[in-house]
Design an enzyme around this catalytic site. Sequence first.
Site, PDB file in Angstrom:
ATOM      1  N   HIS A   1      -8.307 -47.190   0.376  1.00 60.22           N
ATOM      2  CA  HIS A   1      -8.569 -48.627   0.426  1.00 60.22           C
ATOM      3  C   HIS A   1      -7.496 -49.435  -0.306  1.00 60.22           C
ATOM      4  CE1 HIS A   1     -12.318 -48.402   2.553  1.00 60.22           C
ATOM      5  NE2 HIS A   1     -12.799 -47.510   1.712  1.00 60.22           N
TER       6      HIS A   1
ATOM      7  N   SER B   1     -18.574 -47.888  -1.032  1.00 57.11           N
ATOM      8  CA  SER B   1     -17.863 -46.615  -0.923  1.00 57.11           C
ATOM      9  C   SER B   1     -18.345 -45.578  -1.925  1.00 57.11           C
ATOM     10  CB  SER B   1     -16.354 -46.847  -1.137  1.00 57.11           C
ATOM     11  OG  SER B   1     -15.840 -47.735  -0.180  1.00 57.11           O
TER      12      SER B   1
END
Length: 326
Positions: free
Chosen positions: A247, A171
């Site tokens: 997340h 990410s």
Amino acid sequence: VKLRERLLPLCRKDPARLGPVDTDLKHLFQSWFNRGFLMLRPIDWNTPASILEKIIHYEAVHAIGNWDELRQRLAPADRRCFAFFHPSIPADPLTFVEVALTGEIPASIATVLDPDRPQIAAEDADTAVFYSISNCHKGLASVSFGSFLIKQVAEDLKESIPTLKTFVTLSPVPTFAKWVAGLSKPARARLEADERQALSIIEEAGWAKDPETAERAQEGLLSLAARYFLTAKRDDGQPLDPVSRFHLGNGAQLHRIMHLGDASPGGLRQAYGLMVNYLYDLPKVEERHEAYADARTIAANRQVLNLLPARAAQTSITDASAETAA
């Protein structure tokens, strides 16, 4: 959806009049785009070209420059892509995720996107890496599908490829550089020596291209990143970083922070090259999701916790290192 896309910028100019309209639309979308209506479909090189064109257009994390680059992401045996569709707009994806099947957790996006990388058979992979998640319609902002998408894809991959044991993201850190730039002089004065050294190095042009200079910045940058992820919060107690909120809210664990994980101009500009792995340990996802929702508890690996300077505040942090699957 197109109507709301046009409405959103007008709402910022006249929230009192148009805000209620946006609230009504968002409420309708949350019903119309309920998970029960969404269809999960694989995207591969045999998908109709009209949809593949949209994948190129909608890719929001790592741009796809041409059809050859798209083929490199879809055609190999160790690559997967999945998208959510709605029955009323079956030819236009709502959100999609790109997945790399690997033998280890990659340390940089360059190794994932390298067209000359060694390819492996799907059954030889033990790690699924979610390296790009894109929402396709601005009009569906704040109507989230990504959490459903990742969990569903992880479960489907686990069932179809039994060798997969680890599910992680690769990410970006889109607001880290902005946070660093906003540190006040008193705050900078309280930093550790290696953190101040890193700040002076990243102000130099081309610092990331010199291996020795980049190495000198590494320890301080990772320490600053640990402060950012573990202690920098919004007023509602959630992390400043939007990707982290997404997340962690899905039940993932902050697993690893990588120095120069993205050395592209964009990666250096937004995060001085940092990237992050969030671990989706499927048996613990719901437990972590509830802990985050109830108490804003951040599940973090000991490797990340150890980056945090001893004097930094360590609130709302849980050490889940013993639970780490990789």
